[in-house]
Structure formats: structure tokens, C-alpha cells
Design a protein around this motif. Structure first.
Motif, PDB file in Angstrom:
ATOM      1  N   GLN A   1       2.347   2.436  -2.521  1.00 57.70           N
ATOM      2  CA  GLN A   1       2.452   3.092  -3.991  1.00 57.70           C
ATOM      3  C   GLN A   1       1.172   3.432  -4.135  1.00 57.70           C
ATOM      4  N   SER A   2       0.957   4.746  -4.633  1.00 56.38           N
ATOM      5  CA  SER A   2      -0.248   5.082  -5.226  1.00 56.38           C
ATOM      6  C   SER A   2       0.049   5.421  -6.814  1.00 56.38           C
TER       7      SER A   2
ATOM      8  N   GLY B   1       0.611  -1.424  -0.029  1.00 55.81           N
ATOM      9  CA  GLY B   1       0.060   0.005   0.086  1.00 55.81           C
ATOM     10  C   GLY B   1       0.900   1.172  -0.107  1.00 55.81           C
TER      11      GLY B   1
ATOM     12  N   GLU C   1      -3.445   2.005 -10.980  1.00 57.47           N
ATOM     13  CA  GLU C   1      -3.593   0.903  -9.874  1.00 57.47           C
ATOM     14  C   GLU C   1      -3.738  -0.529 -10.118  1.00 57.47           C
TER      15      GLU C   1
ATOM     16  N   ASN D   1       1.426  -2.548  -5.607  1.00 55.20           N
ATOM     17  CA  ASN D   1       1.166  -1.327  -4.646  1.00 55.20           C
ATOM     18  C   ASN D   1       2.310  -1.362  -3.596  1.00 55.20           C
TER      19      ASN D   1
END
Length: 282
Positions: free
Chosen positions: A166-167, A164, A173, A178
């Protein structure tokens, strides 16, 4: 000194407040540091441009190709990194990491030239709207100067392997991991072959890499245009941004907390090695 120590040495000099208006002493210090580093390997060309009444400087080092004798007409590979930072941040990841790698690539390719001539450029005024690169790309286009490839080194030192971390701008996405533990390559459609090759070289040295080709000069996903490659896309050149994805991963982006302590120097060292390998294979 090994590569990691040399990168750290550059970072210690470059990481400081260096906004061209609010931190002129730091800005001038870093400009001089880059000039002195480049000057070890050749004569440094200064490309000046005006922003209002302010004279700004891109610093350029041209390195010959190994085949200079046989093929004098090969187009250069241009590798750029901006050295200015926004007010209120020491700008370690943004973009001291890019400049540190640029300086080490200068050292490596001065000692052992690549197949193509290299043009290494430290851009000014990136944070004020890519002004240094826009002025320089316009000049090259006006001179009808061909480029084999333009690479913008934009934030290379932040890694976070937690899920989580990485956005993305939607819908990316769905297609990409992620965890923020990879280096990203973003290029226009003309660079697809290079994106694949450079990504492969970076993976070969043990750094995960993802690549994204964008159409229409990146105008559909605006976040892909936030560095010095964008004016080269606009001028019709094949150009790639190499990035840790900036604010899509790094919580210190444009903040006082963007310090050396937050960087992953093993990650940065691997990226530098991978880029050297990939440039030799172009």
C-alpha cells in the motif's frame, strides 16, 4: 445464489471494454444491463447530459424509506458508482466492482428498505473528468435538493496483504498501514461521524477499514478527489468515497490486466455486507 455468487454474476456481465467512444457496443451493453437490473426494483429514471454532441446517461433508481408514511421529508442517501471505463481495459476493479455492489444494494434495500430513502445512481463519463456526477450534482444543487449523504463506490475489489503493498500521497504513510488489505473511506469534514460509523460497521463484518477526513474539498491532497464524490464536495454536500485506493495499491489500474481473476471476491462480498449494515444504521 449467495451474495458472492451474485456479485460474480454481475462482474461477468460488466467486465468488458466499455469506453463510451472507443467501445460503444460494450458501453451500451453495460448501460442496458444496469437498467434491466434496476428495473426489477422500480422505475428507472434516466438523467441525460451532453458532452459535445454526445448524449450520455446516468441511470437512477429511487427506493423509498421504511418510514415513508410517517416521515415523507427525509433527505435521501445517494449511492453512486461509475460504469464507464478507460480505453483498453476491461475495468474489473475500475469500476465493475462498484457497479456490482450498487446493484446488490438495490436488491437488498428494495426487499427491506432503510430508514432513509435511497437514490442509486450509475454514473457515466467519470473517466472523462467526473462529467456525469458533476452534471447531476449541479442539478441537485440547483433544485435545492438536500442529501443525507452521498457515497461514491470506487474500486472495491483489490486486496494485497503483503507488507509494502500500500502506498500513499505523503505524509499519509506515517499514519496508515503499509499492507493493502483494508477498505478506505474518505470524506469531507461534515461526514466525520458517518466515517466512524461506516468504518465500524465494515469492521464488524470482518473487513479492515481506514478512514480519512479531508478539509477544503480535498484540494490539498488531490488524489482524494479522483471519483464521483468530488463534484458533491464542490456543491457543498456531505460525501464519502469508498475505495480500495486504486493505483496506490492495484498494479492493474487502467491496464488490460484489470480482470476478474485479479479481484478478491471475499473482500468484495464483505465490503458489500458492511455497506448494507452501515446504511441501515445511518
Amino acid at each position: 445464489m449467495n451474495l458472492k455468487e451474485r456479485l460474480r454474476t454481475h462482474l461477468i456481465e460488466i467486465v468488458r471494454e466499455r469506453d463510451p467512444y472507443m467501445a460503444t457496443a460494450g458501453h451500451f451493453f453495460v448501460q442496458e444491463y444496469i437498467r434491466q437490473q434496476f428495473a426489477q426494483w422500480g422505475s428507472v429514471e434516466i438523467h441525460t447530459f451532453l458532452v459535445g454532441s454526445k448524449t450520455c446517461k446516468n441511470l437512477i433508481l429511487n427506493l423509498p424509506s421504511q418510514a415513508e408514511q410517517q416521515k415523507p421529508d427525509l433527505p435521501p442517501i445517494l449511492i453512486g458508482a461509475h460504469y464507464d471505463a478507460v480505453p483498453g481495459t476491461p475495468g474489473a476493479d475500475d469500476n465493475a466492482t462498484g457497479v456490482a455492489v450498487l446493484l446488490e444494494l438495490a436488491r437488498k434495500f428494495a426487499a427491506e428498505p432503510a430508514k432513509y430513502p435511497l437514490r442509486l445512481v450509475a454514473f457515466d463519463m467519470e473517466e472523462y473528468g467526473l462529467l456525469g456526477s458533476a452534471d447531476y450534482a449541479a442539478l441537485l444543487r440547483q433544485q435545492k435538493q438536500p442529501l443525507r449523504l452521498m457515497m461514491s463506490l470506487e474500486m472495491l475489489g483489490y486486496r494485497d496483504s503483503s507488507p509494502g503493498s500500500q502506498s500513499y500521497p505523503p505524509p499519509l504513510e506515517r499514519f496508515y498501514p503499509n499492507r493493502g488489505d483494508f477498505i478506505s473511506l474518505i470524506g469531507n469534514l461534515r461526514t466525520i461521524r458517518d466515517l466512524i460509523g461506516i468504518s465500524r460497521s465494515i469492521r464488524k463484518v470482518g473487513i479492515p477499514s481506514q478512514w480519512l477526513p479531508v478539509s477544503n474539498r480535498g484540494l490539498i491532497v488531490r488524489q482524494t478527489r479522483l471519483s464521483d464524490h468530488a463534484p458533491f464536495w464542490d456543491a457543498g454536500y456531505p460525501a464519502i468515497m469508498v475505495t480500495d485506493t486504486a493505483f496506490l495499491r492495484n498494479p492493474n489500474y487502467h491496464k488490460p490486466s484489470d480482470t476478474i481473476a485479479t479481484l478478491d471476491l471475499d473482500f468484495l462480498t464483505g465490503i458489500c455486507e458492511g455497506l448494507e449494515l452501515s446504511i441501515r444504521l445511518l
